[in-house]
Design an enzyme around this catalytic site. Structure first.
Site, PDB file in Angstrom:
ATOM      1  N   LYS A 179     -47.832  29.711 -16.374  1.00 33.73           N
ATOM      2  CA  LYS A 179     -49.172  29.742 -16.977  1.00 33.73           C
ATOM      3  C   LYS A 179     -49.508  28.313 -17.435  1.00 33.73           C
ATOM      4  O   LYS A 179     -49.037  27.853 -18.464  1.00 33.73           O
ATOM      5  CB  LYS A 179     -49.256  30.689 -18.170  1.00 33.73           C
ATOM      6  CG  LYS A 179     -50.738  30.901 -18.535  1.00 33.73           C
ATOM      7  CD  LYS A 179     -51.018  31.169 -19.979  1.00 33.73           C
ATOM      8  CE  LYS A 179     -51.031  29.995 -20.881  1.00 33.73           C
ATOM      9  NZ  LYS A 179     -52.141  29.017 -20.681  1.00 33.73           N
ATOM     10  N   SER A 233     -47.001  22.469 -28.440  1.00 30.97           N
ATOM     11  CA  SER A 233     -46.908  22.155 -29.869  1.00 30.97           C
ATOM     12  C   SER A 233     -45.745  22.902 -30.534  1.00 30.97           C
ATOM     13  O   SER A 233     -45.316  23.971 -30.070  1.00 30.97           O
ATOM     14  CB  SER A 233     -48.217  22.542 -30.557  1.00 30.97           C
ATOM     15  OG  SER A 233     -48.406  23.926 -30.456  1.00 30.97           O
ATOM     16  N   GLY A 237     -44.335  26.760 -30.229  1.00 30.45           N
ATOM     17  CA  GLY A 237     -42.900  26.970 -30.003  1.00 30.45           C
ATOM     18  C   GLY A 237     -42.318  27.984 -30.972  1.00 30.45           C
ATOM     19  O   GLY A 237     -41.530  28.859 -30.595  1.00 30.45           O
ATOM     20  N   GLU A 255     -39.756  22.111 -25.328  1.00 27.24           N
ATOM     21  CA  GLU A 255     -40.014  20.691 -25.589  1.00 27.24           C
ATOM     22  C   GLU A 255     -41.299  20.624 -26.402  1.00 27.24           C
ATOM     23  O   GLU A 255     -42.390  20.925 -25.919  1.00 27.24           O
ATOM     24  CB  GLU A 255     -40.149  19.923 -24.278  1.00 27.24           C
ATOM     25  CG  GLU A 255     -39.696  18.482 -24.448  1.00 27.24           C
ATOM     26  CD  GLU A 255     -40.704  17.459 -24.040  1.00 27.24           C
ATOM     27  OE1 GLU A 255     -41.856  17.554 -24.506  1.00 27.24           O
ATOM     28  OE2 GLU A 255     -40.343  16.559 -23.262  1.00 27.24           O
ATOM     29  N   CYS A 290     -46.228  13.284 -25.548  1.00 29.47           N
ATOM     30  CA  CYS A 290     -45.340  13.776 -26.611  1.00 29.47           C
ATOM     31  C   CYS A 290     -44.385  12.695 -27.099  1.00 29.47           C
ATOM     32  O   CYS A 290     -43.964  12.719 -28.245  1.00 29.47           O
ATOM     33  CB  CYS A 290     -44.623  15.047 -26.195  1.00 29.47           C
ATOM     34  SG  CYS A 290     -43.800  14.889 -24.632  1.00 29.47           S
ATOM     35  N   GLU A 385     -47.872  14.667 -35.765  1.00 32.05           N
ATOM     36  CA  GLU A 385     -48.229  14.175 -34.439  1.00 32.05           C
ATOM     37  C   GLU A 385     -49.753  14.102 -34.314  1.00 32.05           C
ATOM     38  O   GLU A 385     -50.430  15.115 -34.485  1.00 32.05           O
ATOM     39  CB  GLU A 385     -47.651  15.143 -33.405  1.00 32.05           C
ATOM     40  CG  GLU A 385     -47.854  14.709 -31.992  1.00 32.05           C
ATOM     41  CD  GLU A 385     -47.101  15.608 -31.019  1.00 32.05           C
ATOM     42  OE1 GLU A 385     -47.143  16.841 -31.184  1.00 32.05           O
ATOM     43  OE2 GLU A 385     -46.480  15.063 -30.088  1.00 32.05           O
TER      44      GLU A 385
HETATM   45  P1  ADP Z   1     -51.587  21.845 -26.931  1.00 33.29           P
HETATM   46  O1  ADP Z   1     -51.876  21.167 -28.219  1.00 33.29           O
HETATM   47  O2  ADP Z   1     -50.885  21.014 -25.908  1.00 33.29           O
HETATM   48  O3  ADP Z   1     -52.722  22.670 -26.401  1.00 33.29           O
HETATM   49  P2  ADP Z   1     -50.332  24.350 -27.357  1.00 33.29           P
HETATM   50  O4  ADP Z   1     -48.966  24.628 -27.844  1.00 33.29           O
HETATM   51  O5  ADP Z   1     -51.476  24.947 -28.105  1.00 33.29           O
HETATM   52  O6  ADP Z   1     -50.412  22.793 -27.322  1.00 33.29           O
HETATM   53  O7  ADP Z   1     -50.505  24.773 -25.848  1.00 33.29           O
HETATM   54  C1  ADP Z   1     -49.546  24.566 -24.830  1.00 33.29           C
HETATM   55  C2  ADP Z   1     -49.528  25.778 -23.915  1.00 33.29           C
HETATM   56  O8  ADP Z   1     -49.167  26.916 -24.709  1.00 33.29           O
HETATM   57  C3  ADP Z   1     -50.856  26.132 -23.253  1.00 33.29           C
HETATM   58  O9  ADP Z   1     -50.608  26.591 -21.935  1.00 33.29           O
HETATM   59  C4  ADP Z   1     -51.384  27.255 -24.130  1.00 33.29           C
HETATM   60  O10 ADP Z   1     -52.245  28.125 -23.435  1.00 33.29           O
HETATM   61  C5  ADP Z   1     -50.105  27.971 -24.504  1.00 33.29           C
HETATM   62  N1  ADP Z   1     -50.173  28.755 -25.747  1.00 33.29           N
HETATM   63  C6  ADP Z   1     -50.880  28.486 -26.877  1.00 33.29           C
HETATM   64  N2  ADP Z   1     -50.685  29.438 -27.804  1.00 33.29           N
HETATM   65  C7  ADP Z   1     -49.826  30.349 -27.269  1.00 33.29           C
HETATM   66  C8  ADP Z   1     -49.204  31.563 -27.732  1.00 33.29           C
HETATM   67  N3  ADP Z   1     -49.447  32.043 -28.935  1.00 33.29           N
HETATM   68  N4  ADP Z   1     -48.356  32.196 -26.903  1.00 33.29           N
HETATM   69  C9  ADP Z   1     -48.079  31.701 -25.679  1.00 33.29           C
HETATM   70  N5  ADP Z   1     -48.628  30.593 -25.178  1.00 33.29           N
HETATM   71  C10 ADP Z   1     -49.489  29.910 -25.954  1.00 33.29           C
END
Ligand code: ADP
Length: 488
Positions: A179, A233, A237, A255, A290, A385
Protein backbone atom coordinates in the site's frame (compact mmCIF):
# COMPACT_ATOMS: atom_id res chain seq x y z
CA UNK A 1 6.00 17.25 -20.94
CA UNK A 2 7.40 14.88 -23.54
CA UNK A 3 7.47 11.63 -21.55
CA UNK A 4 4.27 9.60 -21.85
CA UNK A 5 3.01 8.64 -18.40
CA UNK A 6 0.28 6.19 -17.40
CA UNK A 7 -2.04 7.80 -14.87
CA UNK A 8 -3.96 4.55 -14.23
CA UNK A 9 -4.70 4.50 -10.50
CA UNK A 10 -6.65 1.23 -10.31
CA UNK A 11 -5.41 -1.46 -7.93
CA UNK A 12 -3.15 -4.25 -9.21
CA UNK A 13 -4.50 -7.56 -7.90
CA UNK A 14 -3.76 -11.12 -9.03
CA UNK A 15 -1.59 -10.03 -11.92
CA UNK A 16 -3.75 -7.31 -13.47
CA UNK A 17 -5.43 -3.96 -12.97
CA UNK A 18 -8.98 -4.25 -11.71
CA UNK A 19 -11.68 -2.10 -10.19
CA UNK A 20 -11.74 -1.69 -6.43
CA UNK A 21 -14.97 -2.52 -4.62
CA UNK A 22 -15.21 0.82 -2.83
CA UNK A 23 -16.83 3.93 -4.35
CA UNK A 24 -14.67 6.21 -2.26
CA UNK A 25 -11.94 8.12 -4.12
CA UNK A 26 -9.02 10.41 -3.36
CA UNK A 27 -7.17 12.99 -5.44
CA UNK A 28 -3.50 12.87 -6.34
CA UNK A 29 -2.26 16.41 -6.95
CA UNK A 30 0.87 17.91 -8.44
CA UNK A 31 2.26 20.03 -5.57
CA UNK A 32 4.04 22.42 -7.94
CA UNK A 33 0.92 23.70 -9.71
CA UNK A 34 -1.95 22.14 -7.75
CA UNK A 35 -3.30 20.23 -10.80
CA UNK A 36 -5.14 16.96 -10.20
CA UNK A 37 -3.14 14.14 -11.75
CA UNK A 38 -5.58 11.32 -10.98
CA UNK A 39 -8.57 10.47 -8.84
CA UNK A 40 -7.76 7.09 -7.33
CA UNK A 41 -10.02 4.47 -5.76
CA UNK A 42 -9.59 4.32 -1.97
CA UNK A 43 -9.35 0.58 -1.43
CA UNK A 44 -11.58 -0.69 1.35
CA UNK A 45 -11.06 -3.47 3.86
CA UNK A 46 -12.93 -5.70 1.39
CA UNK A 47 -10.33 -4.92 -1.30
CA UNK A 48 -7.56 -5.55 1.22
CA UNK A 49 -9.09 -8.89 2.08
CA UNK A 50 -9.31 -9.88 -1.56
CA UNK A 51 -5.66 -8.90 -2.15
CA UNK A 52 -4.44 -10.68 0.99
CA UNK A 53 -6.36 -13.85 0.10
CA UNK A 54 -4.80 -13.78 -3.39
CA UNK A 55 -1.35 -13.33 -1.86
CA UNK A 56 -2.06 -16.08 0.68
CA UNK A 57 -3.00 -18.40 -2.14
CA UNK A 58 0.18 -17.54 -4.06
CA UNK A 59 2.23 -18.07 -0.88
CA UNK A 60 0.59 -21.44 -0.17
CA UNK A 61 0.54 -22.98 -3.64
CA UNK A 62 4.28 -22.47 -4.04
CA UNK A 63 4.01 -20.79 -7.47
CA UNK A 64 6.60 -18.30 -6.24
CA UNK A 65 7.87 -19.48 -2.84
CA UNK A 66 8.83 -22.94 -4.10
CA UNK A 67 10.70 -21.69 -7.12
CA UNK A 68 14.44 -21.97 -6.64
CA UNK A 69 16.28 -18.80 -5.66
CA UNK A 70 17.91 -18.88 -9.12
CA UNK A 71 14.52 -18.90 -10.83
CA UNK A 72 13.25 -16.04 -8.68
CA UNK A 73 16.45 -14.16 -9.42
CA UNK A 74 15.79 -14.40 -13.18
CA UNK A 75 12.39 -12.69 -12.74
CA UNK A 76 13.83 -9.98 -10.48
CA UNK A 77 16.62 -9.22 -12.95
CA UNK A 78 14.01 -8.94 -15.72
CA UNK A 79 12.06 -6.54 -13.51
CA UNK A 80 15.24 -4.50 -12.96
CA UNK A 81 15.66 -4.22 -16.76
CA UNK A 82 12.03 -3.16 -17.16
CA UNK A 83 12.37 -0.53 -14.41
CA UNK A 84 15.35 0.91 -16.28
CA UNK A 85 13.66 0.71 -19.68
CA UNK A 86 10.61 2.51 -18.28
CA UNK A 87 12.71 4.72 -16.03
CA UNK A 88 11.79 8.03 -17.58
CA UNK A 89 8.09 7.36 -17.05
CA UNK A 90 8.53 6.13 -13.46
CA UNK A 91 10.80 9.04 -12.53
CA UNK A 92 8.39 11.53 -14.09
CA UNK A 93 5.43 10.08 -12.18
CA UNK A 94 7.17 10.47 -8.82
CA UNK A 95 8.29 14.00 -9.71
CA UNK A 96 4.75 14.98 -10.71
CA UNK A 97 3.20 13.49 -7.57
CA UNK A 98 5.49 14.84 -4.87
CA UNK A 99 7.72 17.46 -6.50
CA UNK A 100 11.09 15.72 -6.12
CA UNK A 101 13.36 17.26 -8.79
CA UNK A 102 13.51 15.03 -11.86
CA UNK A 103 17.30 14.92 -11.59
CA UNK A 104 16.86 13.05 -8.28
CA UNK A 105 14.07 10.68 -9.34
CA UNK A 106 16.10 9.77 -12.45
CA UNK A 107 19.03 8.84 -10.23
CA UNK A 108 16.69 6.80 -8.02
CA UNK A 109 15.70 4.64 -11.01
CA UNK A 110 19.30 3.44 -11.30
CA UNK A 111 19.36 2.71 -7.56
CA UNK A 112 16.04 0.79 -7.81
CA UNK A 113 17.36 -1.43 -10.62
CA UNK A 114 20.58 -1.96 -8.70
CA UNK A 115 18.65 -2.94 -5.57
CA UNK A 116 16.62 -5.54 -7.50
CA UNK A 117 19.77 -7.00 -9.07
CA UNK A 118 21.53 -7.02 -5.72
CA UNK A 119 18.81 -9.03 -3.95
CA UNK A 120 18.64 -11.39 -6.96
CA UNK A 121 22.40 -12.04 -6.81
CA UNK A 122 22.47 -12.29 -3.06
CA UNK A 123 19.58 -14.75 -2.66
CA UNK A 124 21.22 -17.10 -5.12
CA UNK A 125 24.29 -17.52 -2.95
CA UNK A 126 22.62 -17.50 0.48
CA UNK A 127 22.85 -21.18 1.28
CA UNK A 128 21.13 -23.25 3.88
CA UNK A 129 23.22 -25.10 6.45
CA UNK A 130 23.29 -28.88 6.73
CA UNK A 131 24.79 -29.93 10.07
CA UNK A 132 25.68 -33.56 10.81
CA UNK A 133 24.58 -34.67 14.30
CA UNK A 134 25.03 -37.69 16.55
CA UNK A 135 23.78 -41.18 15.56
CA UNK A 136 23.16 -40.35 11.93
CA UNK A 137 20.99 -37.36 12.68
CA UNK A 138 21.05 -34.68 10.03
CA UNK A 139 20.23 -31.15 11.13
CA UNK A 140 19.19 -28.63 8.55
CA UNK A 141 18.95 -24.91 9.22
CA UNK A 142 16.63 -23.56 6.60
CA UNK A 143 15.17 -20.17 5.95
CA UNK A 144 11.52 -20.05 4.98
CA UNK A 145 9.66 -17.04 3.62
CA UNK A 146 7.50 -15.24 6.18
CA UNK A 147 4.50 -15.89 3.89
CA UNK A 148 2.41 -12.80 3.14
CA UNK A 149 4.32 -9.55 3.66
CA UNK A 150 2.44 -6.25 3.75
CA UNK A 151 4.47 -3.17 2.82
CA UNK A 152 3.20 0.28 3.74
CA UNK A 153 5.31 3.09 2.31
CA UNK A 154 5.61 6.91 2.52
CA UNK A 155 5.55 9.65 -0.09
CA UNK A 156 9.07 11.08 0.09
CA UNK A 157 10.79 8.61 -2.29
CA UNK A 158 7.78 6.58 -3.42
CA UNK A 159 9.25 4.01 -5.81
CA UNK A 160 12.67 3.79 -4.16
CA UNK A 161 11.31 2.95 -0.70
CA UNK A 162 8.74 0.51 -2.13
CA UNK A 163 11.44 -1.39 -4.05
CA UNK A 164 13.55 -1.50 -0.89
CA UNK A 165 10.81 -3.69 0.60
CA UNK A 166 9.39 -5.51 -2.44
CA UNK A 167 12.87 -6.55 -3.67
CA UNK A 168 14.07 -8.52 -0.62
CA UNK A 169 10.56 -9.79 0.19
CA UNK A 170 10.07 -11.27 -3.28
CA UNK A 171 13.66 -12.53 -3.54
CA UNK A 172 13.14 -14.63 -0.41
CA UNK A 173 9.90 -16.11 -1.75
CA UNK A 174 7.20 -14.08 -0.02
CA UNK A 175 3.97 -12.81 -1.55
CA UNK A 176 3.71 -9.04 -1.08
CA UNK A 177 0.78 -6.65 -0.66
CA UNK A 178 1.96 -3.06 -1.09
CA UNK A 179 0.00 0.00 0.00
CA UNK A 180 1.88 3.05 -1.22
CA UNK A 181 1.26 6.51 0.18
CA UNK A 182 -2.03 8.09 -0.88
CA UNK A 183 0.01 11.05 -2.11
CA UNK A 184 2.05 9.00 -4.57
CA UNK A 185 0.72 5.59 -5.66
CA UNK A 186 1.08 5.95 -9.45
CA UNK A 187 4.69 4.85 -10.10
CA UNK A 188 4.27 2.00 -7.59
CA UNK A 189 1.15 0.81 -9.41
CA UNK A 190 3.07 0.85 -12.72
CA UNK A 191 5.59 -1.43 -11.05
CA UNK A 192 2.82 -4.05 -10.84
CA UNK A 193 2.33 -3.95 -14.62
CA UNK A 194 6.09 -4.35 -15.11
CA UNK A 195 6.27 -7.21 -12.59
CA UNK A 196 3.66 -9.13 -14.62
CA UNK A 197 5.64 -8.47 -17.78
CA UNK A 198 8.76 -9.78 -16.01
CA UNK A 199 6.99 -13.08 -15.29
CA UNK A 200 5.98 -12.72 -11.63
CA UNK A 201 3.04 -15.09 -11.02
CA UNK A 202 -0.39 -13.58 -10.23
CA UNK A 203 -0.86 -12.92 -6.52
CA UNK A 204 2.86 -12.70 -5.70
CA UNK A 205 2.61 -8.89 -5.77
CA UNK A 206 -0.60 -6.96 -5.06
CA UNK A 207 -0.66 -3.15 -5.03
CA UNK A 208 -3.52 -1.22 -3.45
CA UNK A 209 -4.02 2.54 -3.66
CA UNK A 210 -5.71 3.68 -0.48
CA UNK A 211 -5.75 5.73 2.68
CA UNK A 212 -3.72 4.95 5.79
CA UNK A 213 -6.67 4.83 8.14
CA UNK A 214 -8.57 2.46 5.84
CA UNK A 215 -6.51 0.19 3.57
CA UNK A 216 -3.38 0.67 5.72
CA UNK A 217 -5.11 -0.17 8.94
CA UNK A 218 -6.96 -3.11 7.39
CA UNK A 219 -3.61 -4.57 6.32
CA UNK A 220 -2.09 -3.99 9.75
CA UNK A 221 -5.02 -5.77 11.42
CA UNK A 222 -5.34 -8.58 8.91
CA UNK A 223 -4.85 -12.01 10.45
CA UNK A 224 -3.42 -13.50 7.25
CA UNK A 225 -0.62 -10.98 6.90
CA UNK A 226 2.48 -12.60 8.42
CA UNK A 227 4.83 -9.62 8.38
CA UNK A 228 4.47 -5.87 8.00
CA UNK A 229 7.32 -3.76 6.68
CA UNK A 230 6.70 -0.06 7.15
CA UNK A 231 8.49 3.23 6.54
CA UNK A 232 6.84 6.38 7.84
CA UNK A 233 6.20 8.34 10.99
CA UNK A 234 6.87 7.08 14.51
CA UNK A 235 3.23 7.79 15.42
CA UNK A 236 1.99 5.44 12.69
CA UNK A 237 4.66 2.89 13.66
CA UNK A 238 3.20 2.80 17.17
CA UNK A 239 -0.31 2.27 15.77
CA UNK A 240 0.99 -0.61 13.65
CA UNK A 241 2.61 -2.30 16.67
CA UNK A 242 -0.70 -2.00 18.45
CA UNK A 243 -2.54 -3.49 15.47
CA UNK A 244 -0.08 -6.39 15.36
CA UNK A 245 -0.53 -7.00 19.10
CA UNK A 246 -4.32 -6.89 18.76
CA UNK A 247 -4.46 -9.24 15.76
CA UNK A 248 -2.05 -12.09 14.95
CA UNK A 249 1.32 -10.82 16.30
CA UNK A 250 2.59 -10.33 12.76
CA UNK A 251 6.33 -9.67 12.56
CA UNK A 252 7.26 -6.02 12.17
CA UNK A 253 10.01 -4.19 10.33
CA UNK A 254 9.83 -0.46 11.02
CA UNK A 255 11.83 2.46 9.69
CA UNK A 256 10.41 5.53 11.43
CA UNK A 257 11.32 9.12 12.18
CA UNK A 258 14.77 10.61 12.64
CA UNK A 259 16.54 13.71 13.89
CA UNK A 260 20.03 13.00 12.68
CA UNK A 261 23.02 14.85 14.15
CA UNK A 262 25.92 16.27 12.16
CA UNK A 263 28.86 16.54 14.56
CA UNK A 264 31.51 19.08 13.54
CA UNK A 265 34.78 18.84 15.47
CA UNK A 266 36.94 20.72 13.00
CA UNK A 267 36.61 22.71 9.76
CA UNK A 268 39.08 20.46 7.89
CA UNK A 269 40.74 23.56 6.48
CA UNK A 270 37.92 24.66 4.20
CA UNK A 271 35.04 26.23 6.09
CA UNK A 272 33.03 27.06 2.94
CA UNK A 273 33.24 23.56 1.47
CA UNK A 274 32.29 22.11 4.84
CA UNK A 275 29.31 24.48 5.13
CA UNK A 276 28.08 23.32 1.73
CA UNK A 277 28.24 19.64 2.66
CA UNK A 278 26.47 20.25 5.97
CA UNK A 279 23.77 22.24 4.17
CA UNK A 280 23.28 19.53 1.54
CA UNK A 281 22.45 17.03 4.27
CA UNK A 282 19.34 18.90 5.44
CA UNK A 283 18.22 20.48 2.15
CA UNK A 284 18.26 17.42 -0.14
CA UNK A 285 14.69 16.87 -1.41
CA UNK A 286 13.66 19.96 0.62
CA UNK A 287 14.66 18.18 3.81
CA UNK A 288 11.89 15.60 3.27
CA UNK A 289 14.26 12.75 4.03
CA UNK A 290 14.17 10.53 7.12
CA UNK A 291 17.97 10.76 7.50
CA UNK A 292 18.12 14.56 7.00
CA UNK A 293 21.01 15.97 9.05
CA UNK A 294 18.81 18.46 10.82
CA UNK A 295 20.74 18.74 14.14
CA UNK A 296 23.97 20.68 13.74
CA UNK A 297 26.31 20.03 16.69
CA UNK A 298 29.22 22.41 16.22
CA UNK A 299 32.39 22.99 18.24
CA UNK A 300 32.06 26.37 19.95
CA UNK A 301 35.31 27.54 18.32
CA UNK A 302 33.76 27.27 14.82
CA UNK A 303 30.15 28.25 15.45
CA UNK A 304 30.08 32.02 14.86
CA UNK A 305 31.79 31.73 11.48
CA UNK A 306 30.36 28.41 10.31
CA UNK A 307 26.63 28.82 11.05
CA UNK A 308 26.06 31.86 8.77
CA UNK A 309 28.04 30.07 6.03
CA UNK A 310 25.78 27.01 6.35
CA UNK A 311 22.67 29.20 6.04
CA UNK A 312 24.15 30.88 2.96
CA UNK A 313 25.08 27.57 1.35
CA UNK A 314 21.62 26.16 2.12
CA UNK A 315 19.91 29.13 0.49
CA UNK A 316 21.97 28.69 -2.67
CA UNK A 317 19.49 26.13 -4.03
CA UNK A 318 17.52 26.84 -7.21
CA UNK A 319 13.81 26.45 -6.46
CA UNK A 320 11.43 25.84 -9.33
CA UNK A 321 9.49 23.40 -11.47
CA UNK A 322 10.81 19.96 -10.44
CA UNK A 323 10.51 18.84 -14.08
CA UNK A 324 13.12 21.43 -15.07
CA UNK A 325 16.63 19.93 -14.94
CA UNK A 326 18.02 23.25 -13.62
CA UNK A 327 15.83 23.01 -10.48
CA UNK A 328 17.68 21.74 -7.43
CA UNK A 329 14.85 22.20 -4.94
CA UNK A 330 11.23 21.37 -5.68
CA UNK A 331 8.09 22.44 -3.84
CA UNK A 332 7.14 20.97 -0.49
CA UNK A 333 5.32 17.71 -1.24
CA UNK A 334 1.91 19.13 -0.29
CA UNK A 335 0.34 22.31 1.10
CA UNK A 336 -0.19 20.47 4.42
CA UNK A 337 3.47 19.55 4.61
CA UNK A 338 4.45 23.18 3.89
CA UNK A 339 2.10 24.36 6.61
CA UNK A 340 3.63 21.91 9.11
CA UNK A 341 7.13 23.16 8.33
CA UNK A 342 6.03 26.81 8.57
CA UNK A 343 4.55 25.97 11.97
CA UNK A 344 7.97 24.78 13.23
CA UNK A 345 9.58 27.97 11.86
CA UNK A 346 7.04 30.24 13.53
CA UNK A 347 7.31 28.48 16.88
CA UNK A 348 11.13 28.64 16.70
CA UNK A 349 10.89 32.39 16.02
CA UNK A 350 8.51 33.02 18.86
CA UNK A 351 10.82 31.06 21.19
CA UNK A 352 13.52 33.62 20.38
CA UNK A 353 16.10 31.36 18.72
CA UNK A 354 18.46 33.11 16.35
CA UNK A 355 17.33 32.68 12.73
CA UNK A 356 19.91 32.55 9.94
CA UNK A 357 18.10 33.11 6.65
CA UNK A 358 20.15 34.28 3.71
CA UNK A 359 18.24 36.71 1.42
CA UNK A 360 14.49 36.98 0.84
CA UNK A 361 11.86 34.39 1.81
CA UNK A 362 10.44 32.20 -0.99
CA UNK A 363 6.71 32.04 -1.73
CA UNK A 364 4.59 28.91 -1.66
CA UNK A 365 4.90 26.11 -2.63
CA UNK A 366 8.57 26.38 -1.56
CA UNK A 367 10.25 26.79 1.82
CA UNK A 368 13.60 28.55 1.89
CA UNK A 369 16.26 26.62 3.84
CA UNK A 370 17.46 28.16 7.08
CA UNK A 371 19.28 27.46 10.33
CA UNK A 372 18.22 28.37 13.86
CA UNK A 373 21.04 28.67 16.41
CA UNK A 374 21.04 28.95 20.21
CA UNK A 375 18.37 26.25 20.27
CA UNK A 376 18.29 24.46 23.65
CA UNK A 377 18.92 20.74 23.73
CA UNK A 378 15.37 19.87 24.83
CA UNK A 379 13.58 22.31 22.49
CA UNK A 380 10.99 21.08 20.00
CA UNK A 381 13.18 22.12 17.06
CA UNK A 382 16.10 20.09 18.44
CA UNK A 383 13.99 17.02 19.21
CA UNK A 384 11.16 16.74 16.67
CA UNK A 385 11.41 15.77 13.02
CA UNK A 386 10.55 18.79 10.84
CA UNK A 387 10.71 17.06 7.44
CA UNK A 388 11.63 20.36 5.82
CA UNK A 389 14.83 22.33 5.07
CA UNK A 390 15.30 23.67 8.59
CA UNK A 391 18.24 22.84 10.87
CA UNK A 392 18.75 23.50 14.59
CA UNK A 393 22.29 24.32 15.76
CA UNK A 394 23.86 23.89 19.19
CA UNK A 395 27.50 24.17 20.33
CA UNK A 396 29.74 21.90 22.39
CA UNK A 397 33.16 22.27 24.03
CA UNK A 398 34.49 18.71 24.19
CA UNK A 399 34.15 15.44 22.25
CA UNK A 400 32.35 13.84 25.22
CA UNK A 401 29.80 16.63 25.18
CA UNK A 402 29.36 16.13 21.42
CA UNK A 403 28.58 12.44 21.93
CA UNK A 404 26.15 13.22 24.74
CA UNK A 405 24.34 15.76 22.54
CA UNK A 406 24.27 13.38 19.57
CA UNK A 407 22.63 10.75 21.76
CA UNK A 408 20.20 13.19 23.40
CA UNK A 409 17.38 12.14 21.09
CA UNK A 410 14.68 9.51 21.13
CA UNK A 411 15.61 8.72 17.51
CA UNK A 412 18.58 6.77 16.18
CA UNK A 413 18.58 6.66 12.41
CA UNK A 414 21.80 8.25 11.15
CA UNK A 415 24.62 10.63 11.99
CA UNK A 416 27.69 12.19 10.44
CA UNK A 417 30.97 13.26 12.01
CA UNK A 418 33.53 15.73 10.64
CA UNK A 419 37.03 16.25 12.05
CA UNK A 420 40.71 16.22 11.15
CA UNK A 421 41.71 13.45 13.55
CA UNK A 422 40.47 10.22 11.94
CA UNK A 423 40.94 8.17 15.08
CA UNK A 424 38.83 10.58 17.09
CA UNK A 425 36.17 10.72 14.35
CA UNK A 426 35.84 6.92 14.30
CA UNK A 427 35.80 6.73 18.10
CA UNK A 428 32.96 9.24 18.24
CA UNK A 429 31.10 7.61 15.34
CA UNK A 430 31.11 4.31 17.24
CA UNK A 431 29.58 5.92 20.32
CA UNK A 432 26.54 7.36 18.55
CA UNK A 433 23.42 5.23 18.91
CA UNK A 434 22.16 4.96 15.35
CA UNK A 435 22.11 2.60 12.38
CA UNK A 436 24.31 4.54 9.98
CA UNK A 437 27.21 6.90 10.62
CA UNK A 438 29.08 8.70 7.85
CA UNK A 439 32.43 10.34 8.38
CA UNK A 440 33.33 13.30 6.20
CA UNK A 441 30.44 12.94 3.81
CA UNK A 442 26.87 14.16 3.65
CA UNK A 443 24.40 11.84 5.30
CA UNK A 444 23.79 8.60 3.48
CA UNK A 445 25.52 9.62 0.25
CA UNK A 446 28.29 7.42 1.62
CA UNK A 447 26.18 4.26 1.45
CA UNK A 448 23.59 4.98 -1.21
CA UNK A 449 23.64 2.23 -3.82
CA UNK A 450 26.58 0.38 -2.28
CA UNK A 451 25.96 -3.35 -2.19
CA UNK A 452 26.13 -5.18 1.11
CA UNK A 453 25.56 -2.20 3.39
CA UNK A 454 23.42 -3.24 6.37
CA UNK A 455 21.76 -0.86 8.79
CA UNK A 456 19.17 -1.02 11.55
CA UNK A 457 17.68 1.93 13.42
CA UNK A 458 17.98 2.50 17.16
CA UNK A 459 15.45 3.89 19.62
CA UNK A 460 12.17 5.23 18.33
CA UNK A 461 13.46 5.20 14.75
CA UNK A 462 12.33 1.57 14.58
CA UNK A 463 13.94 -1.84 14.12
CA UNK A 464 14.73 -4.43 11.45
CA UNK A 465 17.78 -4.58 9.20
CA UNK A 466 17.78 -3.10 5.72
CA UNK A 467 20.32 -4.05 3.08
CA UNK A 468 22.86 -6.81 2.59
CA UNK A 469 22.32 -10.46 3.56
CA UNK A 470 20.80 -9.54 6.94
CA UNK A 471 18.26 -7.36 5.09
CA UNK A 472 17.20 -10.39 3.06
CA UNK A 473 17.05 -12.68 6.08
CA UNK A 474 14.77 -10.16 7.80
CA UNK A 475 12.03 -11.30 5.40
CA UNK A 476 12.46 -14.97 6.37
CA UNK A 477 12.04 -17.20 9.42
CA UNK A 478 14.59 -19.70 10.66
CA UNK A 479 13.52 -23.32 10.77
CA UNK A 480 15.44 -26.24 12.17
CA UNK A 481 14.77 -29.58 10.54
CA UNK A 482 16.11 -32.68 12.33
CA UNK A 483 16.12 -35.89 10.26
CA UNK A 484 17.01 -39.33 11.55
CA UNK A 485 16.70 -42.86 10.11
CA UNK A 486 13.48 -44.37 11.52
CA UNK A 487 13.67 -46.94 14.37
CA UNK A 488 17.38 -47.39 14.47
P1 ADP B 1 3.98 10.51 6.40
O1 ADP B 1 4.24 11.65 7.31
O2 ADP B 1 5.16 10.03 5.62
O3 ADP B 1 2.71 10.60 5.63
P2 ADP B 1 2.66 8.40 7.77
O4 ADP B 1 3.20 7.51 8.82
O5 ADP B 1 1.44 9.20 8.09
O6 ADP B 1 3.87 9.32 7.41
O7 ADP B 1 2.37 7.62 6.43
C1 ADP B 1 3.19 6.62 5.88
C2 ADP B 1 2.32 5.53 5.30
O8 ADP B 1 1.54 4.98 6.37
C3 ADP B 1 1.32 5.97 4.23
O9 ADP B 1 1.22 4.96 3.24
C4 ADP B 1 0.02 6.09 5.02
O10 ADP B 1 -1.12 5.90 4.21
C5 ADP B 1 0.16 4.95 6.01
N1 ADP B 1 -0.63 5.11 7.24
C6 ADP B 1 -0.94 6.25 7.91
N2 ADP B 1 -1.68 5.98 9.00
C7 ADP B 1 -1.85 4.63 9.04
C8 ADP B 1 -2.51 3.72 9.94
N3 ADP B 1 -3.15 4.15 11.01
N4 ADP B 1 -2.44 2.40 9.67
C9 ADP B 1 -1.77 1.95 8.59
N5 ADP B 1 -1.15 2.74 7.71
C10 ADP B 1 -1.18 4.07 7.92
Amino acid sequence: MSTKVTLDSRPFIDGRRCNGRSDERFEIRNPFNGEILAVAPACSSEDVDRAVQGARHAAADGCWSERSPAERAVVLRRLADLVENNGEELATLDTLQVGIPLTITREDIGLCARKLRDVANRVEVLSEQHLPGRNGFLHINERRPQGVVAAITPWNFPLFVAIGKIGPALATGNAVVLKPSEMAPLACLRLGDLASEAGLPPGALQILPGLGAQAGQALAQHRHVDMLSFTGSTATGRALMQASADSNLKALHLELGGKSPQVVLDDLGDMKALAQRLADAFTFNSGQVCVAGSRLLIHRRLASELIPLIAEAAAGQTPGDPMNPATTMGPMASPIQRQRVQGFIERARSSGYREHLSGQEWDAPFVKPRVFSEVPREAELMQEEVFGPVAAAITFDSPDEAVALANASRYGLAATVWGSNDGQVVAIARKIRCGHVSAHTSLNTGSSGVRGVEQEPFGESGFGVEGGDAGLLAFTRARHLAVSSPWR
